[in-house]
Design a protein around this motif. Structure first.
Motif, PDB file in Angstrom:
ATOM      1  N   UNK A   1       0.840  -1.201   0.000  1.00  0.00           N
ATOM      2  CA  UNK A   1       0.000   0.000   0.000  1.00  0.00           C
ATOM      3  C   UNK A   1       0.874   1.249   0.000  1.00  0.00           C
ATOM      4  N   UNK A   2       1.851   1.296   0.897  1.00  0.00           N
ATOM      5  CA  UNK A   2       2.709   2.476   0.989  1.00  0.00           C
ATOM      6  C   UNK A   2       3.587   2.618  -0.252  1.00  0.00           C
ATOM      7  N   UNK A   3       4.060   1.499  -0.782  1.00  0.00           N
ATOM      8  CA  UNK A   3       4.880   1.550  -1.996  1.00  0.00           C
ATOM      9  C   UNK A   3       4.070   2.094  -3.174  1.00  0.00           C
ATOM     10  N   UNK A   4       2.822   1.648  -3.321  1.00  0.00           N
ATOM     11  CA  UNK A   4       1.968   2.155  -4.397  1.00  0.00           C
ATOM     12  C   UNK A   4       1.822   3.666  -4.289  1.00  0.00           C
ATOM     13  N   UNK A   5       1.529   4.152  -3.090  1.00  0.00           N
ATOM     14  CA  UNK A   5       1.336   5.589  -2.896  1.00  0.00           C
ATOM     15  C   UNK A   5       2.626   6.371  -3.134  1.00  0.00           C
ATOM     16  N   UNK A   6       3.754   5.801  -2.747  1.00  0.00           N
ATOM     17  CA  UNK A   6       5.036   6.484  -2.938  1.00  0.00           C
ATOM     18  C   UNK A   6       5.418   6.540  -4.420  1.00  0.00           C
TER      19      UNK A   6
END
Length: 87
Positions: free
Chosen positions: A26-31
């Protein structure tokens, strides 16, 4: 380890959050994406790469990441909330 991976690992450590596979995704997608994604858009992207990720897991992870300050929730009246990485 890529620069982004190192940055994400450091962010999880600083926030004292365990970097589970789904939370990391999730965080990687947003980053990686500079769009203000909705939870549904994030779920679709994460689920494409990991079909085990449920909608509830993505929503719960967004809530945990926002509470830890790693994700910013952008509310707009009458529209779905959108999320951005806050690294």
């Amino acid at each position: 380890m890529s620069k982004l991976s190192a940055q994400l690992e450091q962010a999880f450590q600083a926030a004292a959050l365990r970097p589970t596979a789904q939370r990391y995704a999730v965080l990687e997608f947003l980053a990686r994406h500079s769009v203000h994604a909705t939870a549904e858009e994030i779920f679709a992207a994460v689920n494409r790469n990991d079909p085990r990720a449920s909608r509830a897991t993505v929503y719960n992870n967004l809530r945990s990441l926002a509470k830890a300050g790693l994700v910013r929730e952008v509310m707009s009246e009458g529209k779905a909330a959108r999320f951005d990485a806050n690294l």
